[in-house]
Scaffold this motif. Sequence first.
Motif, PDB file in Angstrom:
ATOM      1  N   HIS A   1       0.814  -1.221   0.000  1.00 51.72           N
ATOM      2  CA  HIS A   1       0.000   0.000   0.000  1.00 51.72           C
ATOM      3  C   HIS A   1       0.848   1.274   0.000  1.00 51.72           C
ATOM      4  O   HIS A   1       0.309   2.381   0.094  1.00 51.72           O
ATOM      5  CB  HIS A   1      -0.977  -0.026   1.186  1.00 51.72           C
ATOM      6  CG  HIS A   1      -1.923  -1.196   1.114  1.00 51.72           C
ATOM      7  ND1 HIS A   1      -1.675  -2.394   1.753  1.00 51.72           N
ATOM      8  CD2 HIS A   1      -3.085  -1.358   0.434  1.00 51.72           C
ATOM      9  CE1 HIS A   1      -2.645  -3.246   1.479  1.00 51.72           C
ATOM     10  NE2 HIS A   1      -3.518  -2.652   0.689  1.00 51.72           N
TER      11      HIS A   1
ATOM     12  N   GLY B   1     -10.270   3.697   5.769  1.00 50.43           N
ATOM     13  CA  GLY B   1     -10.407   2.945   4.516  1.00 50.43           C
ATOM     14  C   GLY B   1     -11.046   1.594   4.744  1.00 50.43           C
ATOM     15  O   GLY B   1     -10.656   0.615   4.102  1.00 50.43           O
TER      16      GLY B   1
ATOM     17  N   TYR C   1     -10.937  -0.686  -0.675  1.00 48.42           N
ATOM     18  CA  TYR C   1     -10.804  -1.530  -1.872  1.00 48.42           C
ATOM     19  C   TYR C   1     -12.049  -1.441  -2.756  1.00 48.42           C
ATOM     20  O   TYR C   1     -11.955  -1.563  -3.981  1.00 48.42           O
ATOM     21  CB  TYR C   1     -10.470  -2.983  -1.500  1.00 48.42           C
ATOM     22  CG  TYR C   1      -8.965  -3.192  -1.426  1.00 48.42           C
ATOM     23  CD1 TYR C   1      -8.212  -3.367  -2.581  1.00 48.42           C
ATOM     24  CD2 TYR C   1      -8.290  -3.179  -0.209  1.00 48.42           C
ATOM     25  CE1 TYR C   1      -6.834  -3.534  -2.533  1.00 48.42           C
ATOM     26  CE2 TYR C   1      -6.916  -3.336  -0.140  1.00 48.42           C
ATOM     27  CZ  TYR C   1      -6.199  -3.523  -1.316  1.00 48.42           C
ATOM     28  OH  TYR C   1      -4.836  -3.678  -1.270  1.00 48.42           O
TER      29      TYR C   1
ATOM     30  N   ILE D   1      -7.562  -0.341   6.757  1.00 48.37           N
ATOM     31  CA  ILE D   1      -8.265  -1.227   5.808  1.00 48.37           C
ATOM     32  C   ILE D   1      -8.967  -2.287   6.644  1.00 48.37           C
ATOM     33  O   ILE D   1      -8.328  -2.920   7.504  1.00 48.37           O
ATOM     34  CB  ILE D   1      -7.287  -1.976   4.875  1.00 48.37           C
ATOM     35  CG1 ILE D   1      -6.373  -1.013   4.127  1.00 48.37           C
ATOM     36  CG2 ILE D   1      -8.043  -2.866   3.895  1.00 48.37           C
ATOM     37  CD1 ILE D   1      -5.226  -1.722   3.398  1.00 48.37           C
TER      38      ILE D   1
ATOM     39  N   SER E   1      -8.302  -5.796  11.024  1.00 45.85           N
ATOM     40  CA  SER E   1      -8.071  -4.632  10.174  1.00 45.85           C
ATOM     41  C   SER E   1      -6.584  -4.325  10.199  1.00 45.85           C
ATOM     42  O   SER E   1      -5.837  -4.889  11.002  1.00 45.85           O
ATOM     43  CB  SER E   1      -8.839  -3.419  10.718  1.00 45.85           C
ATOM     44  OG  SER E   1     -10.216  -3.562  10.483  1.00 45.85           O
TER      45      SER E   1
END
Length: 337
Positions: free
Chosen positions: A46, A166, A170, A192, A204
């Motif tokens: 990332h 986030g 995705y 994420i 996460s």
Amino acid sequence: MDFRSDTVTQPTEAMRIAMANAIVGDDVYGDDPTINALEIWAAERHGFEAAIFTSSGTQANLLGLMSHCGRGEEYLCGQQAHNYKFEGGGAAVLGSIQPQPIQNEPNGTLCFKKLEQAIKPDDIHFAQTKLLSLENTINGKVLPLDYLREAREFTQRHNLQLHLDGARVYNAAVALNVDIKEIACHFDSMTICLSKGLSAPVGSLLLGTKEFITRARRIRKMLGGGMRQAGILAAAGKIALTEQVNRLQTDHDNAKRLATSLSELDGFDINVEHVQTNIVFAKLAPHIDTLAMQSQLKKEGIIISSGNPLRFVLHNDVQASDVDILVERIRRFITAN
Ligand SMILES: Cc1ncc(COP(=O)(O)O)c(C=O)c1O
């Protein structure tokens, strides 16, 4: 069939096999090879220096806010931001950090003029504004890449840090048809969620600089989030990121399919053009008894949320044929009532 949230997804068969075979150690000692490998890989993938695995998206956001802001400092966010509205006021309760929410615009963005007005001057009366926190996707809407670029410039101009919730980033990348790095590159930190549309059972990630993640690791331990043989979870998390991303487009297609069909029903007001990812909101006419509808559907094995607007979330465990069944059952309910 459960349309309440993408958090209800079951782990895939590949995840169950990987979990059963994961090599684990004590992660609080830094000894879990599967956690270590996921954190190193995720940071690289990332475009960040470091990553930390957390028990939940809420914990990842909290670690992010507490690692950016100290006691008596402030973060700017949206009124609709999950890390303002839906996380128990954790930043204030546990971090003594003041939120400064701004009304979200209809497309989910925050107006830079309004944000600028909310930044506190350097004056002893005020908390010190340190951070802008955005969310992408927000209520299923994708923040445009140009907006992210502007947000980066805005925070640089005002000497603020920039965080992204986030949880569903995705979904945003798939909807924009860009590599995840094109979104991530604008932020100082990003979370994420592996356990939403990506289908992992738990966990996460929080991403940032090495120094930032070291601070987050200390806070995670303090909050009781230091887990031991957590590689069992990380094994599923790696599969979430490597095998489950491409199929998110199916959820987006199913969301459009649902929105289009529901919008043809009497009393359902849906802007199909606004459905960008896996979440559909329907405004219902007052004559529709949503609680009765929810209870009738439940008897037929279909779980939906309550409320108006009514939210439907598409995910790995509902197929296009399930969407058609849902619409048919709702049509039947409306005709009979
Ligand atoms: C945008 C967003 N951020 C964070 C979270 C928190 O994730 P968790 O439920 O894993 O704490 C959620 C949960 O639904 C979410 O929708």
